[in-house]
Write a protein that holds these residues in place. Structure first.
Motif, mmCIF file in Angstrom:
data_model
loop_
_atom_site.group_PDB
_atom_site.id
_atom_site.type_symbol
_atom_site.label_atom_id
_atom_site.label_comp_id
_atom_site.label_asym_id
_atom_site.label_seq_id
_atom_site.Cartn_x
_atom_site.Cartn_y
_atom_site.Cartn_z
ATOM 1 N N GLU A 93 0.858 -1.184 0.000
ATOM 2 C CA GLU A 93 0.000 0.000 0.000
ATOM 3 C C GLU A 93 0.894 1.234 0.000
ATOM 4 O OE1 GLU A 93 -3.564 2.106 2.670
ATOM 5 O OE2 GLU A 93 -2.456 0.381 3.456
ATOM 6 N N THR A 94 0.687 2.114 -0.965
ATOM 7 C CA THR A 94 1.467 3.344 -1.079
ATOM 8 C C THR A 94 0.524 4.538 -1.018
ATOM 9 O OG1 THR A 94 3.123 2.252 -2.465
ATOM 10 C CG2 THR A 94 3.113 4.659 -2.469
ATOM 11 N N VAL A 95 0.813 5.459 -0.120
ATOM 12 C CA VAL A 95 -0.003 6.655 0.044
ATOM 13 C C VAL A 95 0.834 7.874 -0.313
ATOM 14 C CG1 VAL A 95 -1.337 8.056 1.662
ATOM 15 C CG2 VAL A 95 -1.359 5.570 1.867
ATOM 16 N N ARG A 96 0.305 8.709 -1.228
ATOM 17 C CA ARG A 96 0.938 9.988 -1.570
ATOM 18 C C ARG A 96 0.076 11.101 -0.971
ATOM 19 N NH1 ARG A 96 0.614 11.560 -6.254
ATOM 20 N NH2 ARG A 96 2.514 12.809 -6.436
ATOM 21 N N TYR A 97 0.712 12.077 -0.335
ATOM 22 C CA TYR A 97 -0.057 13.066 0.412
ATOM 23 C C TYR A 97 0.760 14.335 0.618
ATOM 24 C CZ TYR A 97 2.901 11.196 4.135
ATOM 25 O OH TYR A 97 3.992 10.795 4.870
ATOM 26 N N ARG A 98 0.060 15.410 0.938
ATOM 27 C CA ARG A 98 0.681 16.649 1.385
ATOM 28 C C ARG A 98 0.361 16.811 2.866
ATOM 29 N NH1 ARG A 98 2.377 19.738 -2.943
ATOM 30 N NH2 ARG A 98 1.376 19.263 -4.948
ATOM 31 N N ASP A 99 1.379 17.165 3.643
ATOM 32 C CA ASP A 99 1.180 17.244 5.093
ATOM 33 C C ASP A 99 1.995 18.392 5.676
ATOM 34 O OD1 ASP A 99 0.487 16.746 7.688
ATOM 35 O OD2 ASP A 99 1.809 15.029 7.932
ATOM 36 N N PRO A 100 1.634 19.643 5.350
ATOM 37 C CA PRO A 100 2.406 20.774 5.885
ATOM 38 C C PRO A 100 2.273 20.928 7.388
ATOM 39 C CG PRO A 100 0.424 21.546 4.775
ATOM 40 C CD PRO A 100 0.533 20.077 4.469
ATOM 41 N N GLU A 106 -0.981 6.828 9.466
ATOM 42 C CA GLU A 106 -0.751 5.391 9.505
ATOM 43 C C GLU A 106 -1.565 4.705 8.425
ATOM 44 O OE1 GLU A 106 0.437 4.486 14.095
ATOM 45 O OE2 GLU A 106 -1.709 4.442 13.621
ATOM 46 N N MET A 107 -1.067 3.532 8.001
ATOM 47 C CA MET A 107 -1.774 2.676 7.050
ATOM 48 C C MET A 107 -2.051 1.348 7.735
ATOM 49 S SD MET A 107 0.581 3.415 3.691
ATOM 50 C CE MET A 107 2.094 3.163 4.613
ATOM 51 N N TYR A 415 15.046 4.803 25.265
ATOM 52 C CA TYR A 415 15.154 4.035 24.020
ATOM 53 C C TYR A 415 13.780 3.959 23.352
ATOM 54 C CZ TYR A 415 19.323 2.468 26.515
ATOM 55 O OH TYR A 415 20.494 2.422 27.227
ATOM 56 N N ILE A 416 13.785 4.030 22.032
ATOM 57 C CA ILE A 416 12.556 3.850 21.247
ATOM 58 C C ILE A 416 12.854 2.849 20.142
ATOM 59 C CG2 ILE A 416 10.808 4.930 19.782
ATOM 60 C CD1 ILE A 416 11.452 7.589 21.146
ATOM 61 N N LEU A 417 12.071 1.782 20.092
ATOM 62 C CA LEU A 417 12.178 0.809 19.001
ATOM 63 C C LEU A 417 10.975 1.004 18.095
ATOM 64 C CD1 LEU A 417 13.856 -1.614 17.915
ATOM 65 C CD2 LEU A 417 12.181 -3.093 19.054
ATOM 66 N N THR A 418 11.220 1.099 16.785
ATOM 67 C CA THR A 418 10.134 1.394 15.860
ATOM 68 C C THR A 418 10.341 0.714 14.514
ATOM 69 O OG1 THR A 418 8.943 3.190 14.729
ATOM 70 C CG2 THR A 418 11.299 3.513 15.103
ATOM 71 N N GLY A 419 9.229 0.473 13.837
ATOM 72 C CA GLY A 419 9.268 0.015 12.456
ATOM 73 C C GLY A 419 9.089 1.158 11.486
ATOM 74 N N TYR A 420 9.218 2.383 11.971
ATOM 75 C CA TYR A 420 8.971 3.581 11.166
ATOM 76 C C TYR A 420 10.177 3.958 10.329
ATOM 77 C CZ TYR A 420 8.445 8.606 10.220
ATOM 78 O OH TYR A 420 8.400 9.839 9.622
ATOM 79 N N GLU A 421 9.911 4.312 9.082
ATOM 80 C CA GLU A 421 10.918 4.889 8.205
ATOM 81 C C GLU A 421 10.403 6.219 7.693
ATOM 82 O OE1 GLU A 421 12.051 2.299 5.063
ATOM 83 O OE2 GLU A 421 12.518 0.611 6.381
ATOM 84 N N THR A 422 11.228 7.237 7.731
ATOM 85 C CA THR A 422 10.819 8.563 7.272
ATOM 86 C C THR A 422 10.361 8.496 5.817
ATOM 87 O OG1 THR A 422 12.399 9.608 8.772
ATOM 88 C CG2 THR A 422 11.553 10.951 6.964
ATOM 89 N N PRO A 423 9.181 9.025 5.485
ATOM 90 C CA PRO A 423 8.703 8.951 4.097
ATOM 91 C C PRO A 423 9.558 9.808 3.168
ATOM 92 C CG PRO A 423 7.264 10.348 5.418
ATOM 93 C CD PRO A 423 8.224 9.700 6.364
ATOM 94 N N SER A 424 9.556 9.438 1.910
ATOM 95 C CA SER A 424 10.266 10.243 0.914
ATOM 96 C C SER A 424 9.415 11.470 0.569
ATOM 97 C CB SER A 424 10.531 9.425 -0.353
ATOM 98 O OG SER A 424 9.307 8.991 -0.942
ATOM 99 N N VAL A 425 10.081 12.569 0.261
ATOM 100 C CA VAL A 425 9.394 13.824 -0.063
ATOM 101 C C VAL A 425 9.992 14.388 -1.345
ATOM 102 C CG1 VAL A 425 8.770 16.140 0.723
ATOM 103 C CG2 VAL A 425 9.031 14.293 2.396
ATOM 104 N N SER A 431 5.553 10.423 0.261
ATOM 105 C CA SER A 431 5.139 9.088 -0.185
ATOM 106 C C SER A 431 5.590 8.069 0.850
ATOM 107 C CB SER A 431 5.755 8.757 -1.546
ATOM 108 O OG SER A 431 5.355 7.473 -1.983
ATOM 109 N N ALA A 432 4.629 7.305 1.366
ATOM 110 C CA ALA A 432 4.925 6.270 2.360
ATOM 111 C C ALA A 432 4.286 4.971 1.908
ATOM 112 C CB ALA A 432 4.389 6.676 3.721
ATOM 113 N N GLN A 433 4.889 3.860 2.293
ATOM 114 C CA GLN A 433 4.344 2.570 1.880
ATOM 115 C C GLN A 433 4.559 1.506 2.945
ATOM 116 O OE1 GLN A 433 7.893 0.746 -0.942
ATOM 117 N NE2 GLN A 433 6.298 1.972 -1.899
ATOM 118 N N ALA A 434 3.720 0.480 2.854
ATOM 119 C CA ALA A 434 3.811 -0.669 3.761
ATOM 120 C C ALA A 434 3.422 -1.913 2.986
ATOM 121 C CB ALA A 434 2.889 -0.483 4.959
ATOM 122 N N THR A 435 4.115 -3.027 3.266
ATOM 123 C CA THR A 435 3.876 -4.284 2.564
ATOM 124 C C THR A 435 3.259 -5.301 3.516
ATOM 125 O OG1 THR A 435 5.705 -3.881 1.032
ATOM 126 C CG2 THR A 435 4.951 -6.159 1.267
#
Length: 514
Positions: A93-100, A106-107, A415-425, A431-435
């Motif tokens: 799933e890929t979401v393209r968005y504007r977020d000023p 989340e997806m 400490y913070i453990l996360t599956g988060y990756e900064t989206p590309s801009v 643009s963010a995606q998850a498989t």
């Protein structure tokens, strides 16, 4: 005498032949597209125009369609139902968005068809992006450290610090937890009214794990209502024990409640530690009592406090205790509008189906939450206990849309453990995606896979997050000649609804998007 064809007749035959050829070509095109011989099929919606195999966003009132994108109208998710033309292994799933405004996004994908839990994945989190902490990455996981202590994520996972020093965001870590001075207690019975799914944590030492849920099927919605209780050793996704209670035999929505039935689960000689108990059921199932020998027992994330219809005419106020940073409350029924007290805050529920929230202390004290009329869904980022003596906290702090750097300081998080990756801009468009593995997802009654995009807190923060497009890329291994006929057979046979799946992690938004 043989009549020569006229020009009009020849033209008519040619037109019909062309139409047949176009139709045949279209059929071939659709069949080839459905087969996806290269092993990949992408479907994209701009949230305005129809897209093949994909529903429109629903409910439609949650999106305000504008010239430069579709803005979220509130904090609730928008859903997309995807019905692939044939079988695939995975979907991205890929979401393209504007977020000023920097809203959290989340997806997710439907992962349990019994209680509508979604497997949520992070898309955009400005808090994590802004923290000036050290970062160590490995695969999908990233470790953020206030002070550099670990050389790799694997080292952190092999010897994690105590849970009170950790936070997690869409990630899991098996942190050892021992409760000093714990001694087993006697059997007890708690009378209460809880509706639908719940997640509990119990501490066990030198005793059996022994919990019995006394339940009632209210039969307010059509369909079977099984109850599944699963025990997990904290940190493991493999069930330690499981028990199933079948439907009461009434699948109608006639509101004829069943008698009280028991759902016991026990482990005779469990190792010391924390155990996660998943009570998986639809909102037709009410927990009326709990019998247990566990002295320490807490509920995670939510308490769906049910009414007493069909059980008792007496309505008593209920007081529970939470360690969360924030509390939300809502009721579905006008007759249950009320004022919920949470510590020093008051939440006046003046409209049904509306969430009302209050900020609680960022420290370590418990806040007493009093519900005068019951029939309220309580949600928090922490734990609920039915009494202060039952409370214990074996979990890392969950990161939410309202978590701040000051909260991390107040809670002593290092400490913070996360599956988060900064989206590309690119040019202001993120643009963010998850498989997702399709064999781990549930399906709707219509056989569709259900996905969502959600920006929790976007209305409260007056954010301006705008979806531009949502894409789904289905993948499998490329198609060989030997695979064509089996794939055609499967394609035209269709794909029915998946079985009832259970996810040991995830969140439900307690609704149907229809």
């Amino acid at each position: 005498m043989k009549r020569r064809p006229t020009f009009e007749r020849i033209f008519s035959i040619a037109v019909r032949a062309a139409a047949v050829a176009v139709a045949a070509g279209l059929v071939v095109f659709l069949v080839v597209k459905a087969l996806a011989p290269e092993g990949e099929l992408t479907v994209t919606t701009d949230l305005v125009s129809p897209a093949p195999y994909l529903s429109a966003a629903k409910p439609p009132e949650r999106l305000v369609v504008t010239a430069d994108g579709s803005a979220f109208a509130g904090d609730e998710p928008v859903y997309f139902d995807l019905t692939p033309p044939s079988g695939f292994d995975a979907v991205t799933e890929t979401v393209r968005y504007r977020d000023p405004s920097g809203a959290l996004l989340e997806m997710g994908a439907l992962a349990s068809s019994i209680d509508e839990q979604f497997d949520l994945r992070p898309a955009d989190n400005r808090l994590l992006d802004a923290l000036p902490w050290n970062r160590v990455a490995s695969g999908r996981l990233t470790l953020l450290e206030r002070n550099h202590s670990f050389t790799s994520v694997d080292e952190f996972l092999s010897r994690p610090p105590e849970p009170s020093k950790m936070a997690v965001y869409r990630a899991k870590v098996a942190a050892p937890f021992r409760l000093a001075g714990y001694e087993p207690g006697p059997a007890r019975e708690v009378e209460l009214s809880l509706r639908g799914r719940h997640r509990l944590y119990a501490y066990v030492k030198d005793e059996p794990l022994n919990i019995t849920f006394i339940v009632q099927d209210m039969n307010r919605q059509a369909g079977a209502d099984p109850v599944i209780v699963t025990v997990y050793k904290e940190g493991s996704d493999e069930p330690y024990a499981r028990t199933v209670l079948n439907d009461d035999g009434n699948t109608a929505d006639d509101q004829r409640s069943s008698g009280l039935r028991t759902v016991p689960i026990s482990v005779t000689d469990p190792p010391e530690g924390v155990y996660q108990i998943e009570f998986t059921a639809s909102s037709d199932i009410f927990i009326r009592r709990i019998r247990t020998t566990q002295r320490k027992l807490v509920f995670a994330d939510r308490l769906n406090i049910g009414d007493h219809v069909g059980y008792s005419d007496i309505v008593r106020p209920l007081t529970v205790y939470t360690d969360g940073l924030r509390l939300s409350a809502r009721t579905s029924h006008p007759e249950s509008l009320q004022t919920v007290t949470a510590g020093t805050a008051q939440l006046a529920l003046v409209e049904p189906q509306v969430r009302y929230s209050a900020r609680l202390s960022a420290g370590r004290d418990l806040a007493a939450v009093t519900v005068p009329k019951l029939d309220v869904l309580l949600e928090t980022d922490g734990l609920f206990a039915l009494s202060p003596g039952e409370y214990f906290d074996p979990l890392p702090l969950p990161i939410t849309w309202y978590t701040t750097a000051a909260d991390l300081d107040a809670k002593g998080i290092d400490y913070i453990l996360t599956g988060y990756e900064t989206p590309s801009v690119e040019n202001g468009v993120s643009s963010a995606q998850a498989t997702f593995d399709l064999d781990k997802l549930a399906r709707t009654a219509d056989g569709a896979y259900r996905f969502l995009a959600v920006a929790p807190g976007v209305s409260e923060t007056q954010g301006d997050l705008r979806l531009l497009s949502v894409s789904f890329t289905l993948t499998r291994k490329p198609l060989g000649w030997a695979d064509i006929w089996p794939r055609l057979t499967r394609t035209f046979a269709g794909f029915g609804p998946a079985g009832q799946l259970i996810l040991p992690d995830g969140r439900s938004y307690e609704e149907s998007p229809e």
